[in-house]
Each structure stands twice: as C-alpha cells, then as structure tokens.
Enzyme design. Structure first.
Site, PDB file in Angstrom:
ATOM      1  N   ARG A   1      24.997  50.827  30.189  1.00  0.00           N
ATOM      2  CA  ARG A   1      25.249  49.897  31.312  1.00  0.00           C
ATOM      3  C   ARG A   1      24.384  48.653  31.152  1.00  0.00           C
ATOM      4  O   ARG A   1      24.833  47.535  31.416  1.00  0.00           O
ATOM      5  CB  ARG A   1      24.996  50.589  32.658  1.00  0.00           C
ATOM      6  CG  ARG A   1      25.089  49.637  33.845  1.00  0.00           C
ATOM      7  CD  ARG A   1      25.418  50.299  35.186  1.00  0.00           C
ATOM      8  NE  ARG A   1      24.696  51.513  35.470  1.00  0.00           N
ATOM      9  CZ  ARG A   1      23.378  51.602  35.727  1.00  0.00           C
ATOM     10  NH1 ARG A   1      22.626  50.508  35.717  1.00  0.00           N
ATOM     11  NH2 ARG A   1      22.817  52.767  35.979  1.00  0.00           N
TER      12      ARG A   1
ATOM     13  N   TYR B   1      42.776  29.081  39.707  1.00  0.00           N
ATOM     14  CA  TYR B   1      43.350  30.413  39.597  1.00  0.00           C
ATOM     15  C   TYR B   1      43.347  31.110  40.965  1.00  0.00           C
ATOM     16  O   TYR B   1      42.301  31.238  41.604  1.00  0.00           O
ATOM     17  CB  TYR B   1      42.572  31.232  38.569  1.00  0.00           C
ATOM     18  CG  TYR B   1      43.065  32.653  38.488  1.00  0.00           C
ATOM     19  CD1 TYR B   1      44.331  32.929  38.012  1.00  0.00           C
ATOM     20  CD2 TYR B   1      42.278  33.707  38.906  1.00  0.00           C
ATOM     21  CE1 TYR B   1      44.800  34.216  37.965  1.00  0.00           C
ATOM     22  CE2 TYR B   1      42.740  35.003  38.859  1.00  0.00           C
ATOM     23  CZ  TYR B   1      44.002  35.252  38.390  1.00  0.00           C
ATOM     24  OH  TYR B   1      44.467  36.539  38.360  1.00  0.00           O
TER      25      TYR B   1
ATOM     26  N   ASP C   1      35.428  26.719  34.484  1.00  0.00           N
ATOM     27  CA  ASP C   1      36.311  27.790  34.023  1.00  0.00           C
ATOM     28  C   ASP C   1      37.061  27.230  32.813  1.00  0.00           C
ATOM     29  O   ASP C   1      37.932  26.368  32.955  1.00  0.00           O
ATOM     30  CB  ASP C   1      37.275  28.212  35.134  1.00  0.00           C
ATOM     31  CG  ASP C   1      38.090  29.448  34.757  1.00  0.00           C
ATOM     32  OD1 ASP C   1      38.395  29.611  33.555  1.00  0.00           O
ATOM     33  OD2 ASP C   1      38.425  30.248  35.653  1.00  0.00           O
TER      34      ASP C   1
ATOM     35  N   LYS D   1      42.739  36.250  28.431  1.00  0.00           N
ATOM     36  CA  LYS D   1      43.787  35.297  28.051  1.00  0.00           C
ATOM     37  C   LYS D   1      43.680  34.951  26.546  1.00  0.00           C
ATOM     38  O   LYS D   1      43.925  35.803  25.722  1.00  0.00           O
ATOM     39  CB  LYS D   1      43.697  34.071  28.945  1.00  0.00           C
ATOM     40  CG  LYS D   1      43.575  34.412  30.457  1.00  0.00           C
ATOM     41  CD  LYS D   1      44.828  35.006  31.055  1.00  0.00           C
ATOM     42  CE  LYS D   1      44.623  35.598  32.447  1.00  0.00           C
ATOM     43  NZ  LYS D   1      44.051  34.714  33.451  1.00  0.00           N
TER      44      LYS D   1
HETATM   45  C1  LIG Z   1      43.258  34.997  34.653  1.00  0.00           C
HETATM   46  C2  LIG Z   1      42.257  34.010  35.103  1.00  0.00           C
HETATM   47  C3  LIG Z   1      41.099  34.408  35.757  1.00  0.00           C
HETATM   48  C4  LIG Z   1      40.851  35.844  36.162  1.00  0.00           C
HETATM   49  O1  LIG Z   1      40.729  36.697  35.074  1.00  0.00           O
HETATM   50  P1  LIG Z   1      41.064  38.276  35.163  1.00  0.00           P
HETATM   51  O2  LIG Z   1      40.598  38.796  33.872  1.00  0.00           O
HETATM   52  O3  LIG Z   1      42.536  38.403  35.400  1.00  0.00           O
HETATM   53  O4  LIG Z   1      40.279  38.823  36.338  1.00  0.00           O
HETATM   54  C5  LIG Z   1      40.173  33.427  36.074  1.00  0.00           C
HETATM   55  N1  LIG Z   1      40.371  32.121  35.779  1.00  0.00           N
HETATM   56  C6  LIG Z   1      41.490  31.714  35.159  1.00  0.00           C
HETATM   57  C7  LIG Z   1      41.675  30.269  34.851  1.00  0.00           C
HETATM   58  C8  LIG Z   1      42.465  32.636  34.801  1.00  0.00           C
HETATM   59  O5  LIG Z   1      43.581  32.220  34.221  1.00  0.00           O
END
Ligand SMILES: *Cc1c(COP(=O)(O)O)cnc(C)c1O
Length: 372
Positions: free
Chosen positions: A48, A100, A172, A197
């Site tokens: 962890r 998002y 982000d 992604k």
């Molecule tokens: C998908 C996404 C998130 C969240 O990610 P998860 O792994 O689905 O929790 C955050 N920011 C952006 C820009 C995203 O496309």
C-alpha cells in the site's frame, strides 16, 4: 535531455537483476522482508505504501512530464480527488465549467459539502479568472483542451494570474498527454492524468496519476493520503500502463494527425453545424493551441445539424466507430455526450464526441460520410 520517445521506452524499465528479464516482472507480493537489524534494505515494506511496479510507473510519468515526483492512483478521478482532499475546508478553488463531468460531480457532491469553496468559471476568460481570484484561493484547475467542448485555456496566462494571489495551478493533461503539451514548462505546479485514456492506450486499464513540478507540503500530504488510504493501481495495472506508454508518442501523433484530417472533412460537410477542433483556424482557441501545444490531439467534438435525435441518428449509423464512452484507445469511439452526462449537463444536445483510434483515416472518413 533525452527525447520523449526514448524516455517512454526506457524510463521505469530496469533489467531485473536476479533473472536478466528484459520485460519487468510483476511484483504481487504485498509485503517485503526486513533485515536482521529491522531495516528495509529494498526500500519497500508493504505494497500500500509502495510497490516496485508502481514506483517504476511513477518514475516514468515524472520523467515524461519533467516533474520531480508522482503519485499513482486507481483512477483519474481519485487522483484529482486526492489533490482536493489535501487542501483544507475553507480553501477556495477555481475550476472550469467545461471539464470532465465526473470531476465536476465529485466537487458538487463531495467537496462542496466537505467545505471547499469552489467557483466554476469559463477558464478561457482571463478577465473572469482575475475577478474570481481571492486571497484564500489555493488552487486553480485547468483542463485544456477541455472535455467535451474542446475549449483552449492559455495555461501560462492562468499561471501568472494565479501566482499573483499565491494560488497553485493543476492541469488535467489527459487529453493532450505529455506528447503534445508540457504544463510544467508553462509554469503549472501539478499535472493530473486519467491514465485510463492515452497513457494506457488500449482501453483495458483504469488509473490516474498526479505529477508534481516541485516537492511541497501539499504534495507530501497527497502522498500521505495515497500511502495510508491505498487507492492505488495494482502491480498488474502499473505493468500494463508501462507497457502502453512505450508506444505513446507514436500513437498520439498518429491519432492527432488523423483527427485533424477527419475534422477538416467534417468541417465542410453539409450535415454538420460546427466542428470543435483547435486545429481549425476558425476555433477561438486556435492561436493559443498553436503556441502551447505540439499538435491538437486525437479527441474532438462535432455539432451535427439538428437536435439530439439527429446526433443520435448519426451515432446509430456508424459501422467502424464504436458507440462507447472514454477515449485514447486503439479503436475509434463516438459518443453522444449530453445523454451520458444527464440533466445537469451544459453540453449541446447535438454534440458528438469523437475519439480517433489507430484505424486508417480514410476508412474513418468514409464511415462518417455514410452515417451523415
Ligand atoms: C476520464 C477522465 C478523468 C477521470 O478518469 P477515470 O480514470 O475515469 O476516473 C479525468 N479527467 C479527464 C480529462 C478524463 O477524460
């Protein structure tokens, strides 16, 4: 400095000293042996707190973004939530209205009730940002390009304004990836990714990561929450991510080039009202995108002529594109965003979001042409 392609292949990929294995082993052990004197010679004690596969992933992202440290999480959402949780109730945070949707939900349903003072603004407007900054603003969050309206924010200008009140800036960087945008070189303090992604790149692993430009008390608190909370990716998830990252620069450049070709095709199609793609000269953020990015990315949106039903009808007719949420994988995806975001959405009803995969662009264009 080493080039990005080389970093993507080599960073975090150590030859296993006990076997010579070129592909790294997956360390499933939850616990690590102490020496007779009670010390931990390997540096690891319990999975962890830290794990060799996670440490390798964090080192790789730190190198790709040009930061000093990173903390990996089990989703992109929890990576952003941990940054917010490391703040204190009463702190002021400024976030974009178009970002998002899941992260917006987290703010409305968890962090506003918890005591953060959160302002949602049009982050592309520096005047609005300047008006909203307060002496107790701790954090400004930027998502550029934004999801799903593909708005472009001038990151360096936001940083300059935020610094005037001592606020930190988190970007982000999920959509552009470090291949196309390097927020630390623009002065940002943190970079957040949904590794789900483009970094994973094959639609088969959920994860997130927070990278810090410098050591700070706030980042140390993030690491404490990571270590004691345990919202971490499994060793196999980390291994899959490092596997995917090796091809990241080549995938993202192809997806970005093909997305621009497809956007240009759609831009002159009679059934299309507007294409939201920063590579088009008509996009309001085009000049900023040219200045701060090395390409426009593989994700964009299109407003079809007509209403929600017209957009749904186009999504219903595609054969090669897959109707599914998410982006950044090898398969091209198409999604009607407003209907997945629900009643509080500000996404136009006729918007379809397109994630360009690795198919030949001519085939993708032909598919959209027949669907429209
Ligand atoms: C998908 C996404 C998130 C969240 O990610 P998860 O792994 O689905 O929790 C955050 N920011 C952006 C820009 C995203 O496309």
């Amino acid at each position: 400095m080493t080039n990005l392609e080389t970093t993507a292949v080599h960073s975090g990929h150590l030859i296993d000293p006990s076997t010579g294995a070129v592909t790294p082993p997956i360390h499933l052990s939850t616990t690590f042996e102490r020496a007779a004197d009670g010390s931990y010679p390997s540096g690891y004690d319990y999975t962890r707190s830290d794990n060799p596969n996670r440490a390798a992933l964090e080192a790789c992202l730190t190198a790709l973004e040009g930061g000093t440290a990173a903390a990996a999480f089990s989703s992109g959402s929890i990576a952003m939530m941990t940054l917010l949780q490391a703040l204190s109730p009463g702190d002021h945070v400024i976030v974009p209205g178009d970002m998002y949707f899941g992260i917006q939900r987290v703010m409305r349903e968890i962090f506003i009730p918890w005591g953060l003072d959160i302002s949602f603004i049009d982050m592309t407007s520096l005047a609005e940002l300047e008006k909203t900054l307060k002496p107790n603003t701790r954090l400004v969050i930027v998502e550029s390009p934004s999801n799903p309206q593909i708005r472009i924010t001038d990151i360096a200008a936001v940083v300059q304004l935020a610094k005037s009140v001592g606020a930190l800036v988190a970007v982000d960087n999920t959509i552009p990836t470090p291949v196309l945008q390097r927020p630390f070189s623009l002065g940002a303090d943190f970079v957040v990714h949904a590794t789900t992604k483009y970094l994973g790149g094959h639609s088969d692993v959920l994860g997130g990561i927070l990278v810090a430009r410098e050591e700070s008390d706030l980042f140390a608190h993030v690491q404490t929450i990571q270590h004691i909370g345990g919202a971490v990716p499994s060793p196999f998830d980390c291994w899959l991510l490092l596997r995917g990252i090796q091809t990241l620069p080549y995938r993202v450049r192809a997806q970005s080039d093909h997305a621009l070709q497809i956007a240009q095709f759609l831009n002159s199609h009679p059934a299309v009202e507007r294409v939201l793609h920063p590579g088009l000269k008509t996009h309001p953020g085009h000049e900023i995108a040219v200045k701060q990015m090395d390409g426009f990315g593989g994700l964009f949106s299109v407003l079809v002529k007509g209403n929600a039903e017209a957009a749904m009808a186009v999504a219903a007719k595609v054969k090669l594109f897959i109707r599914a949420t998410s982006f950044g994988g090898t398969h091209s995806l198409i999604e009607h965003r407003a209907s997945i975001e629900g009643p509080h959405t500000s996404t136009p009803p006729n918007l379809l979001r397109i994630s360009v995969g690795l198919e030949h662009p001519d085939d993708l264009i032909a598919d959209l042409d027949q669907a429209l």
